[in-house]
Scaffold this active site. Sequence first.
Site, PDB file in Angstrom:
ATOM      1  N   ALA A  74       0.794  -1.196   0.033  1.00 32.10           N
ATOM      2  CA  ALA A  74      -0.104   0.028   0.111  1.00 32.10           C
ATOM      3  C   ALA A  74       0.933   1.133  -0.043  1.00 32.10           C
ATOM      4  O   ALA A  74       0.365   2.296  -0.639  1.00 32.10           O
ATOM      5  CB  ALA A  74      -0.940  -0.071   1.223  1.00 32.10           C
ATOM      6  N   CYS A 329       4.656   1.660  11.553  1.00 31.18           N
ATOM      7  CA  CYS A 329       5.635   2.447  11.277  1.00 31.18           C
ATOM      8  C   CYS A 329       6.290   3.613  12.141  1.00 31.18           C
ATOM      9  O   CYS A 329       7.144   4.275  11.910  1.00 31.18           O
ATOM     10  CB  CYS A 329       5.133   3.179   9.896  1.00 31.18           C
ATOM     11  SG  CYS A 329       4.482   1.837   8.716  1.00 31.18           S
TER      12      CYS A 329
END
Length: 383
Positions: A74, A329
């Site tokens: 993505a 992340c």
Amino acid sequence: MGRVVTYLDAAATTRVDPRVAEVVLHWMTDDFGNAGSRTHEYGSRAKRGVQQSRQFLASTFGAEPDELIFTSGATESNNIALLGLTPHGEQSGRRHIITSAIEHKAVIEPLEHLQSRGFEVDFIEPGLSGRVSADAVLERLRPDTLLVSIMHVNNETGVVQPVVELAERLRDTPTYFHVDAAQGYGKLPQDLTAPIDLISVSGHKIGAPKGVGMLVARHQGWDELPLQPIMFGGGQERGLRPGTLPVPLIMGLAEAARIFQKEHARWTKSAAELRTRLLDALAKTRFRINGDQNHVVPHILNLSFDGVDAEALIVLLKEHVAVATGSACTSASYAPSHVLTAMGLPEEAAANGLRLSWFPDQTSDLDVDALAALVSHMQSDSA
């Protein structure tokens, strides 16, 4: 033998389904040809496999096979969608973009890059519900609005955004609509058949390997979207994603999607049942649920426990459950969640949101009462 740690971080990644792993291994060791090799059967079999996978995966969006581009995930799909429209925006004088303040960094950071190139970006804050209002988006539309980019499901709270309504309301405007569907693909399949121009997906959220994903780029009638490549060399994937196709990963992605489609009803029911069990057990503790629970996927739960530091709680729980404070992340950072901050949560709650996320078949060893007892004990100590 060490203690079994229950995995409750499926929003970060899932385990590769063993059935998927078998498919990947086959295409790595038996049918290992390059799909671009046209002079022998190895290449022909690889090409046929990719074509069949592309056709099936496109059907899950109600799209045509040539509208689906294979990517590494993505993040790359988001970058191709957002940065790939940049030349068209510059040439047409449409330099305005609308998004939300709760997007994944894989959307926020490319848009911040576009700001440095002279684009104007509206970051809409959703309020305590964690759900962006479609009206708030439409109110900001201008003649020079190039793009609206709103995620499908928030990766920290699990709150479902009104992408279907937005798709319908934007379809008769010249503004393109992009959806980061990393967390929603497979879970809410009908949503992504809406007339969304650009859809980004990662395979590793549904039991496929890491390193493979998709970008759906729907045609505009007879015309293709005015995307320009951000990488060059080879011309694969309509010239938008050059490089040798990772055939084993593509085949694994298609197999994972087939499995998830077939088992969707059971998965949804089991995920919701575990959510109920967790909340019932945690009733003996003091917490707030972050995000609108009337619009949420069943497998993500974001909680702030009163008087408890989330990082300290994770250390306490690490021998029992694997959890995170938010996006993988950014979870190494001790800064408050940008998602919870954008929702307007009090500073302590925003700094201490704990995300529990699961795949039901990976949680059979979860002792919800023991988990609740540990939290309750920590709250007693901090009182």
